[in-house]
Enzyme design. Structure first.
Site, PDB file in Angstrom:
ATOM      1  CB  SER A  85     -45.380 -75.355 -25.330  1.00  0.00           C
ATOM      2  OG  SER A  85     -44.282 -75.205 -24.639  1.00  0.00           O
ATOM      3  CG  ASP A 100     -40.212 -70.481 -29.870  1.00  0.00           C
ATOM      4  OD1 ASP A 100     -40.084 -69.958 -28.894  1.00  0.00           O
ATOM      5  OD2 ASP A 100     -41.022 -71.425 -30.282  1.00  0.00           O
ATOM      6  CG  HIS A 136     -42.942 -70.950 -27.164  1.00  0.00           C
ATOM      7  ND1 HIS A 136     -42.166 -71.870 -27.808  1.00  0.00           N
ATOM      8  CD2 HIS A 136     -43.754 -71.531 -26.060  1.00  0.00           C
ATOM      9  CE1 HIS A 136     -42.420 -73.019 -27.344  1.00  0.00           C
ATOM     10  NE2 HIS A 136     -43.313 -73.109 -26.267  1.00  0.00           N
TER      11      HIS A 136
END
Length: 276
Positions: A94, A216, A244
């Site tokens: 991320s 996602d 995610h």
């Protein structure tokens, strides 16, 4: 203050090459527990908490320094200076992915490869660029967080995690979000969701693996495609996963993809193919 204390650094494994793992927003180094051990028999593995997250020293969180991702980039390079003598591989999830990517731009000689898990150079839709959110969506997300951080965390964390067949992971991410200092988390969220490093991406030259989830909520497939087109020496691997966080909900598929990428990029001395 030592970087080991500031960032709660833990080093395991051994090998001439170091793998350093950078977690995402609201998380800490424990999120790598299914992935990092698979590499400790061949690599020196470095785990740490971003400043202001997990068990890092929260008092070291300076809003000026961490007003952009560059503050965390500086920390990453300082940790490598303290813990790694040889070449390094950075694995980021991320927001940890652009932090790692920016580190490879700042010090390309330090890295032989990078792995970007669920990465996004920009979360906001902009013309032909699909980031996943309109500007008003980002504003609403951040305003909701400001109004009631704990309630926002309870609603958003399970949706971000996905993994409908593994509800315990959504509960874990909720607890992780709620453990953070709300003031720091709100500030870091604004830095995270309003970051735009698209102009930096073409400057990265270190071979890269992009791990994109098939479904996602945070990062649509178009983002992975955009990164693959603009990031030199990159391979794009689609992980069959809802959510995610494939390093938690699909760790075997994630590990296999990384192993294949490293075998080609490092052991064979080549560049990754278009879709490794």
């Amino acid at each position: 203050m030592s970087v080991q204390f500031r960032n709660n650094v833990h080093v395991t494994g051994s090998g001439p090459t170091t793998m350093i793992f950078v977690h995402g927003f609201g998380c800490d180094q424990t999120m790598w527990r299914y992935l990092a051990p698979a590499f400790a028999d061949r690599f020196r593995v470095v785990l740490y908490d971003l400043t202001g997250s997990g068990h890092s020293d929260w008092s070291a969180y300076d809003r000026a320094k961490y007003g952009s991702l560059q503050g965390h980039v500086t920390d990453l390079l300082e940790i490598l200076d303290a813990c790694a003598a040889g070449p390094s591989i950075v694995v980021g999830h991320s927001v940890g992915a652009p932090i790692g990517l920016l580190a490879t731009i700042a010090a390309p000689q330090r890295f032989v490869a990078q792995v970007l898990v669920g990465p996004s150079p920009c979360y906001t839709n902009d013309g032909d660029y699909v980031g996943g959110f309109n500007p008003e969506d980002i504003d609403g997300l951040l305003d909701s967080m400001e109004t009631n951080f704990l309630e926002w965390s309870r609603k958003m964390a399970p949706a971000i995690m996905g993994a409908p067949n593994q509800p315990h992971l959504g509960q874990e991410l909720t607890r992780s979000f709620c453990r953070n200092d709300p003031a720091i988390a709100k500030h870091f969220a604004r830095v995270t969701f309003r970051a735009d490093i698209r102009a930096d991406v073409p400057r990265a030259t270190v071979p890269a693996l992009i791990l994109q989830c098939s479904d996602d909520l945070i990062v649509p497939r178009e983002v992975g495609d955009w990164l693959h087109r603009h990031l030199a020496h990159s391979a794009l691997r689609l992980i069959d996963n809802v959510g995610h966080c494939p390093h938690l909900s699909a760790p075997t598929a994630s590990s296999d993809a990384i192993e294949s990428f490293l075998a080609q990029t490092l052991m064979q001395g080549g560049r990754p193919s278009a879709h490794a």
